[in-house]
Design a protein around this motif. Structure first.
Motif, short mmCIF file in Angstrom:
data_model
loop_
_atom_site.label_atom_id
_atom_site.label_comp_id
_atom_site.label_asym_id
_atom_site.label_seq_id
_atom_site.Cartn_x
_atom_site.Cartn_y
_atom_site.Cartn_z
N VAL A 181 37.17 1.59 26.43
CA VAL A 181 37.69 0.44 25.68
C VAL A 181 38.94 0.86 24.91
O VAL A 181 39.95 0.14 24.90
CB VAL A 181 36.62 -0.11 24.72
CG1 VAL A 181 37.21 -1.22 23.85
CG2 VAL A 181 35.41 -0.64 25.49
N VAL A 182 38.90 2.04 24.27
CA VAL A 182 40.05 2.54 23.53
C VAL A 182 41.28 2.63 24.44
O VAL A 182 42.39 2.23 24.06
CB VAL A 182 39.73 3.93 22.93
CG1 VAL A 182 41.00 4.62 22.46
CG2 VAL A 182 38.75 3.78 21.77
N GLU A 183 41.08 3.12 25.65
CA GLU A 183 42.19 3.25 26.59
C GLU A 183 42.74 1.87 26.98
O GLU A 183 43.96 1.69 27.05
CB GLU A 183 41.73 3.99 27.84
CG GLU A 183 42.84 4.18 28.88
CD GLU A 183 42.35 4.87 30.14
OE1 GLU A 183 43.14 4.94 31.09
OE2 GLU A 183 41.18 5.32 30.16
N ASP A 186 42.32 6.93 18.10
CA ASP A 186 41.66 7.36 19.32
C ASP A 186 40.96 8.71 19.09
O ASP A 186 39.79 8.90 19.47
CB ASP A 186 42.71 7.49 20.43
CG ASP A 186 42.15 7.94 21.77
OD1 ASP A 186 40.93 8.17 21.87
OD2 ASP A 186 42.93 8.07 22.72
N THR A 187 41.64 9.62 18.44
CA THR A 187 41.06 10.93 18.16
C THR A 187 39.82 10.82 17.30
O THR A 187 38.80 11.50 17.53
CB THR A 187 42.10 11.84 17.48
OG1 THR A 187 43.21 12.03 18.36
CG2 THR A 187 41.50 13.19 17.12
N LEU A 244 33.96 11.17 16.76
CA LEU A 244 32.66 10.59 16.41
C LEU A 244 31.69 10.72 17.58
O LEU A 244 30.53 11.12 17.40
CB LEU A 244 32.82 9.13 16.01
CG LEU A 244 33.38 8.85 14.61
CD1 LEU A 244 33.75 7.38 14.45
CD2 LEU A 244 32.37 9.26 13.54
N GLU A 245 32.18 10.39 18.77
CA GLU A 245 31.32 10.47 19.94
C GLU A 245 30.91 11.91 20.22
O GLU A 245 29.73 12.20 20.49
CB GLU A 245 32.05 9.88 21.15
CG GLU A 245 31.17 9.73 22.38
CD GLU A 245 31.80 8.80 23.40
OE1 GLU A 245 31.10 7.91 23.90
OE2 GLU A 245 33.01 8.97 23.68
N GLY A 263 36.53 2.69 7.44
CA GLY A 263 35.87 1.75 8.34
C GLY A 263 35.76 2.23 9.77
O GLY A 263 35.50 1.43 10.68
N PHE A 264 35.91 3.53 9.99
CA PHE A 264 35.99 4.01 11.37
C PHE A 264 34.64 4.04 12.08
O PHE A 264 34.58 3.90 13.30
CB PHE A 264 36.65 5.38 11.42
CG PHE A 264 38.14 5.33 11.26
CD1 PHE A 264 38.88 4.28 11.77
CD2 PHE A 264 38.81 6.34 10.59
CE1 PHE A 264 40.26 4.22 11.63
CE2 PHE A 264 40.19 6.30 10.44
CZ PHE A 264 40.92 5.23 10.96
N ARG A 265 33.54 4.25 11.34
CA ARG A 265 32.24 4.18 12.02
C ARG A 265 31.96 2.75 12.47
O ARG A 265 31.45 2.52 13.58
CB ARG A 265 31.12 4.68 11.11
CG ARG A 265 31.14 6.18 10.85
CD ARG A 265 29.90 6.61 10.09
NE ARG A 265 28.69 6.52 10.92
CZ ARG A 265 27.46 6.37 10.42
NH1 ARG A 265 27.27 6.27 9.11
NH2 ARG A 265 26.42 6.30 11.24
N MET A 266 32.29 1.77 11.63
CA MET A 266 32.13 0.38 12.04
C MET A 266 32.99 0.08 13.25
O MET A 266 32.56 -0.59 14.21
CB MET A 266 32.49 -0.56 10.89
CG MET A 266 32.42 -2.04 11.25
SD MET A 266 30.76 -2.64 11.69
CE MET A 266 30.07 -2.88 10.04
N LEU A 267 34.21 0.57 13.24
CA LEU A 267 35.09 0.36 14.39
C LEU A 267 34.47 0.96 15.64
O LEU A 267 34.47 0.32 16.71
CB LEU A 267 36.46 1.00 14.13
CG LEU A 267 37.47 0.93 15.29
CD1 LEU A 267 37.77 -0.51 15.67
CD2 LEU A 267 38.74 1.68 14.92
N TYR A 268 33.92 2.17 15.53
CA TYR A 268 33.30 2.82 16.68
C TYR A 268 32.20 1.94 17.26
O TYR A 268 32.16 1.72 18.48
CB TYR A 268 32.73 4.17 16.27
CG TYR A 268 31.99 4.87 17.39
CD1 TYR A 268 32.65 5.73 18.25
CD2 TYR A 268 30.61 4.66 17.59
CE1 TYR A 268 31.98 6.37 19.29
CE2 TYR A 268 29.93 5.29 18.62
CZ TYR A 268 30.62 6.14 19.47
OH TYR A 268 29.96 6.75 20.50
#
Length: 303
Positions: A31-33, A42-43, A48-49, A89-94
């Motif tokens: 999805v990011v791509e 992206d990083t 996180l993953e 908010g990056f975990r929510m974004l993930y």
């Protein structure tokens, strides 16, 4: 990227493949791509993953619920509470990107909606993290209160503009006088010249007729600072914003709304006297506000 879809052609029409077959869902990285998130973000998603980002069973149920029009608000609230302190908010974004790939994309495939609509619609996440950087100087994601609309296959970007199937009472302006409407939204990177708007509106009509035929004749509504009557005093007669505004019958105004601060001044919290004057609209609006004027918003129905 073009090979991620697992649909088949039948008599010239795209049909969904068996959802149990590989390739129907997308990973967060895919999805990011597709949506072109900035490299820095992206990083973070990939880190996180790699570090085993996970949720308990009820959290994963909430993630899935983001894609359900009936459960999306409750699911967002549950996920928000569960994630707790979430810097930037990056975990929510993930997890929203996870929902986009695992649940929203298969629904697009089931309905036969083209991939390019998915990519354009989910690019809202890219736009929002970039807007955050413009406003605050670094990337972040703070629009999770909004993006369950895209994830639940109810809001679509079609060419230049966004269109939302709205039937929840809080999303249907009372002035519309009907229980459901198509809300028209204007992304920050939209072009408001007549040709782009004509193309987008025409595309939306054919899109909904094809993919949501149980929504015929539903009025298009728009709630925006772009429909503020005050803009007639601030812009040249043939400005594209006014051309756009004149497509609507303005049914209600809310002069005290502060939307102008976000969209014209990029959420600058400074007192009016200290707001920037980088554009002609900023200069005109700032003076108008200093003179006691109010911008507010208008709510209109597309003619």
């Amino acid at each position: 990227m073009n090979g991620m879809r697992n649909c088949i052609e039948h008599n010239g029409r795209t049909m969904p493949a068996d959802p149990t077959m590989s390739g129907v869902t997308l990973t967060v990285g895919q999805v990011v791509e597709r949506i072109g998130l900035p490299d820095e973000v992206d990083t973070v998603m990939r880190d996180l993953e790699a570090n085993g980002e996970s949720l308990p069973a009820d959290g994963m149920d909430a993630v899935q619920g983001l894609a359900n029009p009936e459960r999306r608000v409750e699911s967002w609230q549950t996920l928000k509470s569960m994630l707790g302190d979430d810097p930037c908010g990056f975990r929510m974004l993930y997890w929203m990107l996870y929902a986009a790939g695992a649940y929203t994309f298969p629904e697009y495939c089931r309905l036969g909606i083209p991939d390019n609509v998915f990519d354009s619609t989910m690019a809202c996440f890219t736009r929002f993290v970039e807007e955050h950087k413009v406003s605050y100087g670094d990337y972040g994601f703070d629009r999770d209160f909004w993006t369950y609309r895209q994830l639940s296959t109810r809001l679509f970007r079609l060419s230049n503009l966004e269109f939302e199937l709205a039937c929840d009472a809080k999303d249907v302006p009372s002035v519309a006088g009907v229980p459901r409407v198509i809300n028209l939204h204007i992304p920050s990177d939209a072009h408001l010249d007549p040709d782009h708007c004509d193309q987008s509106i025409a595309r939306s009509r054919s899109f909904f007729a094809r993919f949501f035929p149980d929504w015929p004749g539903v009025p298009y509504m728009c709630e925006s600072w772009l429909l503020s009557p005050a803009l007639e005093q601030l812009l040249p007669e043939h400005a594209h914003i006014l051309d756009f505004q004149h497509r609507f019958d303005i049914l209600e105004t809310r002069p005290d709304a502060q939307d102008w601060r976000e969209w014209v001044f990029q959420r600058d919290p400074a007192p009016i006297a200290d707001l920037p004057e980088r554009t002609s609209l900023q200069r005109a609006m700032k003076q108008f506000l200093l003179d006691g004027g109010k911008v507010g918003i208008g709510i209109g129905r597309l003619r």
